[in-house]
Design a protein around this motif. Structure first.
Motif, PDB file in Angstrom:
ATOM      1  N   TRP A 100       0.820  -1.211   0.000  1.00 18.79           N
ATOM      2  CA  TRP A 100       0.000   0.000   0.000  1.00 18.79           C
ATOM      3  C   TRP A 100       0.860   1.270   0.000  1.00 18.79           C
ATOM      4  O   TRP A 100       0.462   2.302  -0.550  1.00 18.79           O
ATOM      5  N   LEU A 101       2.059   1.185   0.621  1.00 20.24           N
ATOM      6  CA  LEU A 101       2.957   2.339   0.615  1.00 20.24           C
ATOM      7  C   LEU A 101       3.406   2.677  -0.808  1.00 20.24           C
ATOM      8  O   LEU A 101       3.364   3.836  -1.236  1.00 20.24           O
ATOM      9  N   GLN A 102       3.824   1.633  -1.537  1.00 17.92           N
ATOM     10  CA  GLN A 102       4.231   1.846  -2.924  1.00 17.92           C
ATOM     11  C   GLN A 102       3.053   2.271  -3.766  1.00 17.92           C
ATOM     12  O   GLN A 102       3.179   3.135  -4.650  1.00 17.92           O
ATOM     13  N   GLY A 103       1.883   1.688  -3.510  1.00 13.25           N
ATOM     14  CA  GLY A 103       0.685   2.075  -4.251  1.00 13.25           C
ATOM     15  C   GLY A 103       0.319   3.526  -4.018  1.00 13.25           C
ATOM     16  O   GLY A 103      -0.104   4.230  -4.947  1.00 13.25           O
ATOM     17  N   PHE A 104       0.457   4.001  -2.785  1.00 11.27           N
ATOM     18  CA  PHE A 104       0.180   5.399  -2.454  1.00 11.27           C
ATOM     19  C   PHE A 104       1.058   6.335  -3.282  1.00 11.27           C
ATOM     20  O   PHE A 104       0.584   7.329  -3.845  1.00 11.27           O
ATOM     21  N   ILE A 105       2.351   6.001  -3.365  1.00  6.87           N
ATOM     22  CA  ILE A 105       3.281   6.841  -4.129  1.00  6.87           C
ATOM     23  C   ILE A 105       2.984   6.751  -5.622  1.00  6.87           C
ATOM     24  O   ILE A 105       2.958   7.776  -6.322  1.00  6.87           O
ATOM     25  N   LEU A 300      10.673   1.710  -3.680  1.00  2.00           N
ATOM     26  CA  LEU A 300       9.961   2.489  -2.668  1.00  2.00           C
ATOM     27  C   LEU A 300      10.772   3.721  -2.291  1.00  2.00           C
ATOM     28  O   LEU A 300      10.244   4.845  -2.280  1.00  2.00           O
ATOM     29  N   ALA A 301      12.047   3.526  -1.987  1.00  2.00           N
ATOM     30  CA  ALA A 301      12.910   4.653  -1.632  1.00  2.00           C
ATOM     31  C   ALA A 301      13.086   5.603  -2.809  1.00  2.00           C
ATOM     32  O   ALA A 301      13.048   6.834  -2.656  1.00  2.00           O
ATOM     33  N   ALA A 304       9.706   7.552  -3.661  1.00  2.00           N
ATOM     34  CA  ALA A 304       9.391   8.518  -2.615  1.00  2.00           C
ATOM     35  C   ALA A 304      10.279   9.750  -2.740  1.00  2.00           C
ATOM     36  O   ALA A 304       9.803  10.896  -2.627  1.00  2.00           O
ATOM     37  N   ALA A 305      11.570   9.532  -2.995  1.00  2.00           N
ATOM     38  CA  ALA A 305      12.496  10.658  -3.153  1.00  2.00           C
ATOM     39  C   ALA A 305      12.148  11.486  -4.382  1.00  2.00           C
ATOM     40  O   ALA A 305      12.134  12.730  -4.322  1.00  2.00           O
ATOM     41  N   ALA A 306      11.863  10.819  -5.498  1.00  2.00           N
ATOM     42  CA  ALA A 306      11.535  11.538  -6.731  1.00  2.00           C
ATOM     43  C   ALA A 306      10.258  12.357  -6.575  1.00  2.00           C
ATOM     44  O   ALA A 306      10.195  13.521  -7.011  1.00  2.00           O
ATOM     45  N   GLY A 331      18.817   3.967   0.272  1.00  2.00           N
ATOM     46  CA  GLY A 331      17.556   3.627   0.929  1.00  2.00           C
ATOM     47  C   GLY A 331      17.257   2.146   0.873  1.00  2.00           C
ATOM     48  O   GLY A 331      16.762   1.563   1.848  1.00  2.00           O
ATOM     49  N   SER A 332      17.549   1.511  -0.268  1.00  2.00           N
ATOM     50  CA  SER A 332      17.274   0.070  -0.378  1.00  2.00           C
ATOM     51  C   SER A 332      18.165  -0.731   0.570  1.00  2.00           C
ATOM     52  O   SER A 332      17.723  -1.716   1.169  1.00  2.00           O
TER      53      SER A 332
END
Length: 359
Positions: A100-105, A300-301, A304-306, A331-332
């Protein structure tokens, strides 16, 4: 059997190239709705055309070879158990935990987050976010399916085909590009373009039946210089013909230029790495132990940064690329090392059965 050091090096180096590819992908102008471009036309987008055609085919071939070597020392039951823990668990349980975190981004980048939050009830929102957050896990999902299919093949395959393929010579290896191209025309999902069951499944089986032979790799290695030159020529032609077009979808993804470049690049990598990369050191060992964690955690990292850079800063392109790359690699490593130390998460996200010092 002695460990194939060059194969380990191909694996972790290709994973790092996948991370680099995603740095260029996230800012690409040729991925509508999926990127955060700086302009309508960007010279640096050429990197996605250089990297995308061959990276994942190479990883599936390497996985097929690794399956052959594993099954020479273990039973099919042990293979199934190991593949399920390492591949199926992270791509299902891990997806439910952190997808869900990756989906949110991803939905934020696509501009679809607010409409979805308004329209869907809470349980549906979670499921939509999880599915949208599949991201890089598609690779291990397909790899698990191919591994299960291979276990079925092992029940009927007597070894005669494997013995016969040891005779594969250079003309035959080059001509294998034709069935690679044909396999790319079938079993492609219509919406999510990364699920190319035909070409990736065929690449996995080629690794198991053809490239796992030391004699085949030795033949390739003797012709490493012509293969490198040929791959460079086809790569240049492919970028010239394809630049600006949607490179990751049909028909462009399986065009003649794309497959010619793909196949010669794959052959050149094996040839060069057998000759020059069949040795290890502390750096190689470091990345080899952590390559799976880097693969699972990097996007994910990175994303989020981009997203943060493009939303809250006005930095020009170069600093954004550099910061995002640092976030992806650093981050990874931090995420995977941290997750590896948390009992349930290391199993669910990374497929680690018990606590280890490294991922």
């Amino acid at each position: 059997m002695m460990r194939k050091v060059y194969l380990d090096n191909i694996r972790w180096m290709t994973v790092l190239l996948v991370v680099l590819y995603h740095v260029f992908f996230i800012f690409s102008a040729v991925t509508p709705g999926m990127g955060l471009p700086f302009a309508k036309t960007q010279v640096q987008d050429g990197a996605v055309y250089v990297l995308y055609p061959w990276m994942m085919v190479l990883l599936f071939i390497v996985s097929g070879m690794s399956s052959r070597y594993f099954l020479e020392r273990h039973t099919v039951r042990e293979y199934l158990r190991a593949r399920t823990r390492k591949l199926l668990v992270p791509s299902t349980v891990g997806l439910l935990i952190a997808g869900w975190l990756q989906g949110f981004i991803n939905m934020s980048i696509a501009g679809a987050l607010k409409p979805m939050l308004k329209a869907a009830p809470p349980p549906a929102r979670y499921l939509i976010l999880v599915v949208s957050g599949t991201g890089v896990l598609w690779f291990i999902q397909l790899l698990w399916l191919f591994s299960m299919f291979l276990a079925l093949i092992r029940r009927f395959e007597t070894g005669r085909l494997y013995a016969w393929t040891e005779k594969t010579n250079m003309p035959a290896l080059l001509l294998l590009g034709i069935p690679v191209w044909l396999s790319g025309e079938i079993l492609n999902t219509p919406v999510v373009s990364v699920y190319r069951f035909g070409i990736y499944g065929f690449a996995f089986l080629l690794g198991y039946f053809v490239f796992a032979h030391d004699a085949v790799i030795a033949r390739l290695s003797r012709l490493r210089f012509p293969l490198i030159i040929l791959a460079a020529v086809f790569g240049t032609l492919h970028v010239h013909l394809s630049f600006g077009s949607p490179y990751a979808v049909m028909p462009q993804v399986n065009s003649v230029s794309a497959v010619a470049y793909l196949w010669t690049a794959v052959l050149a990598v094996f040839a060069a790495m057998k000759a020059w990369g069949d040795q290890t050191n502390k750096i190689c060992q470091f990345f080899n132990r952590r390559s799976f964690g880097i693969y699972v955690c990097h996007y994910l990292a990175l994303s989020a940064a981009a997203l943060a850079l493009r939303t809250w800063t006005f930095l020009p392109a170069l600093p954004c690329y550099l910061i995002t790359a640092a976030a992806a690699f650093g981050g990874s490593l931090l995420l995977s090392e941290g997750i590896a130390r948390i009992p349930f998460l290391r199993w669910g996200i990374l497929g680690i059965k018990k606590e280890k010092q490294h991922v």
